[in-house]
Design a protein around this motif. Structure first.
Motif, PDB file in Angstrom:
ATOM      1  N   ALA A 184       0.801  -1.274  -0.210  1.00  0.00           N
ATOM      2  CA  ALA A 184       0.019   0.051  -0.013  1.00  0.00           C
ATOM      3  C   ALA A 184       0.798   1.264  -0.107  1.00  0.00           C
ATOM      4  N   ALA A 185       1.843   1.353   0.811  1.00  0.00           N
ATOM      5  CA  ALA A 185       2.900   2.403   0.833  1.00  0.00           C
ATOM      6  C   ALA A 185       3.354   2.760  -0.412  1.00  0.00           C
ATOM      7  N   ASN A 186       3.664   2.141  -1.376  1.00  0.00           N
ATOM      8  CA  ASN A 186       4.232   2.312  -2.798  1.00  0.00           C
ATOM      9  C   ASN A 186       3.264   3.009  -3.331  1.00  0.00           C
ATOM     10  N   ILE A 187       2.031   2.841  -3.545  1.00  0.00           N
ATOM     11  CA  ILE A 187       1.126   3.428  -4.029  1.00  0.00           C
ATOM     12  C   ILE A 187       0.570   4.877  -3.598  1.00  0.00           C
ATOM     13  N   VAL A 188       0.354   4.773  -2.157  1.00  0.00           N
ATOM     14  CA  VAL A 188       0.081   6.004  -1.551  1.00  0.00           C
ATOM     15  C   VAL A 188       1.101   6.977  -1.524  1.00  0.00           C
ATOM     16  N   SER A 276      -6.576   2.706  -6.128  1.00  0.00           N
ATOM     17  CA  SER A 276      -5.532   2.339  -6.818  1.00  0.00           C
ATOM     18  C   SER A 276      -4.697   1.215  -5.883  1.00  0.00           C
ATOM     19  N   VAL A 277      -4.740   1.618  -4.586  1.00  0.00           N
ATOM     20  CA  VAL A 277      -4.014   0.777  -3.719  1.00  0.00           C
ATOM     21  C   VAL A 277      -4.523  -0.859  -3.777  1.00  0.00           C
ATOM     22  N   LEU A 278      -5.777  -0.846  -3.930  1.00  0.00           N
ATOM     23  CA  LEU A 278      -6.387  -2.376  -4.290  1.00  0.00           C
ATOM     24  C   LEU A 278      -5.816  -2.854  -5.655  1.00  0.00           C
ATOM     25  N   ALA A 279      -5.661  -1.963  -6.749  1.00  0.00           N
ATOM     26  CA  ALA A 279      -5.109  -2.451  -7.937  1.00  0.00           C
ATOM     27  C   ALA A 279      -3.549  -2.830  -7.792  1.00  0.00           C
ATOM     28  N   GLY A 280      -2.918  -2.121  -6.916  1.00  0.00           N
ATOM     29  CA  GLY A 280      -1.426  -2.485  -6.667  1.00  0.00           C
ATOM     30  C   GLY A 280      -1.437  -3.782  -5.960  1.00  0.00           C
TER      31      GLY A 280
END
Length: 320
Positions: A184-188, A276-280
């Motif tokens: 999650a941290a990457n996307i956020v 977007s986090v869900l997609a990641g």
């Protein structure tokens, strides 16, 4: 992302909204601190505190005051909606005014710090994970089994098992707080930098619980969801005024304040982050399940590209 779009998209909703600030105050004794807590907890007195807080802003509205006692200290966690702003400055201003009002009622109360770390800002904490901070968002999607096997190159059963063993059990074994996810941290962080948020708030905003289940007829399809209780985000103020970041917000249709429904733009952006986090999560977990993670990194590694560009053949081509 194409897998999700072709499967009916991602559904999302903001389930709670409240930025926080948590001052710490001190009294002569623990008994006196408890008396102050009792007074602040009464509905008629909360209304007076709320009136003081709300008078400081056109948009900030105090919804809750969570009070904790530690010996003769009181930790006051102000929770308020802040329109389309992330809201830390609004909370600080409103909380300070309330503290001055409280000191009129309790002259023996001393203000130790406007922030007592129970907010909690930019630090891992159970309070944000449990009670939320900023926007609390949930989103989910159903991916057909055919897409899982033909596009993601794995199976529903494999994804479910890996999510349990990695994101749930593995994170529990690590003693994680809010880290029950893959990346999650990457996307956020990427979205925060692109849209003018405070990247340091990635610490709390990346709190995320990823769940995967078999669903549909005979359990052939994949149900995936992410729950993010503390997305600290806004579409006005801070870095959102910078030209590149404002352009990204404009591209998403959430630039500035929402005049028709104040706060809606910030909520929409929080939903974008969650989806977007869900997609990641789906992408990385699929790569792990298919065994493609290392191979894909080696294939698309930037350092490899740099080495190729520094080769004699590349230099000769550039000279030509």
């Amino acid at each position: 992302m194409w897998c999700l779009q072709s499967s009916g998209g991602v559904h999302s909703c903001v389930v709670a909204d409240g930025m926080t600030r948590g001052p710490v105050v001190k009294f002569p004794s623990a008994t006196r601190a408890w008396e102050a807590k009792d007074w602040m907890s009464r509905e008629e007195n909360f209304r007076k505190i709320k009136q003081s807080f709300d008078s400081t802003s056109r948009f900030a509205r105090l919804n809750e005051l969570d009070i904790r006692v530690a010996a003769r200290y009181l930790y006051l966690r102000f929770v308020a909606e802040t329109g389309d702003a992330m809201g830390m400055n609004m909370l600080s201003k409103g909380s300070e005014i309330c503290l001055h009002y409280m000191r009129e009622v309790f002259p023996d109360m001393s203000i130790v710090s406007l922030s007592g770390n129970i907010c909690t800002d930019k630090k891992p904490s159970a309070v944000n994970w449990i009670q939320g901070r900023g926007k609390s968002v949930v989103c989910d999607a159903v991916v057909p089994g055919k897409v899982v096997t033909e596009v993601l190159k794995t199976t529903v059963a494999s994804l479910v098992e890996k999510n349990i063993s990695k994101n749930l059990v593995g994170s529990a074994m690590a003693g994680s707080i809010g880290g029950f996810n893959a990346q999650a941290a990457n996307i956020v962080t990427a979205i925060y930098i692109a849209t003018g948020q405070d990247p340091a708030q990635n610490v709390t905003s990346s709190n995320c619980l990823t769940l995967m289940e078999a669903t549909g007829e005979d359990g052939k399809d994949l149900y995936i969801s992410v729950t993010m209780p503390s997305i600290e985000i806004g579409t006005v103020g801070g870095g959102t005024v910078l030209s590149p970041q404002a352009s990204c917000l404009n591209l998403l249709g959430v630039k500035g304040a929402c005049s028709e429904n104040p706060g809606q733009n910030a909520k929409t952006l929080a939903r974008v982050v969650c989806a977007s986090v869900l997609a990641g999560e789906l992408s990385l977990m699929s790569a792990l399940a298919a065994g493609d993670l290392v191979r894909s990194h080696l294939t698309h590694n930037r350092s490899q590209k740099s080495e190729d560009e520094s080769s004699p053949a590349h230099k000769k081509c550039c000279e030509v």
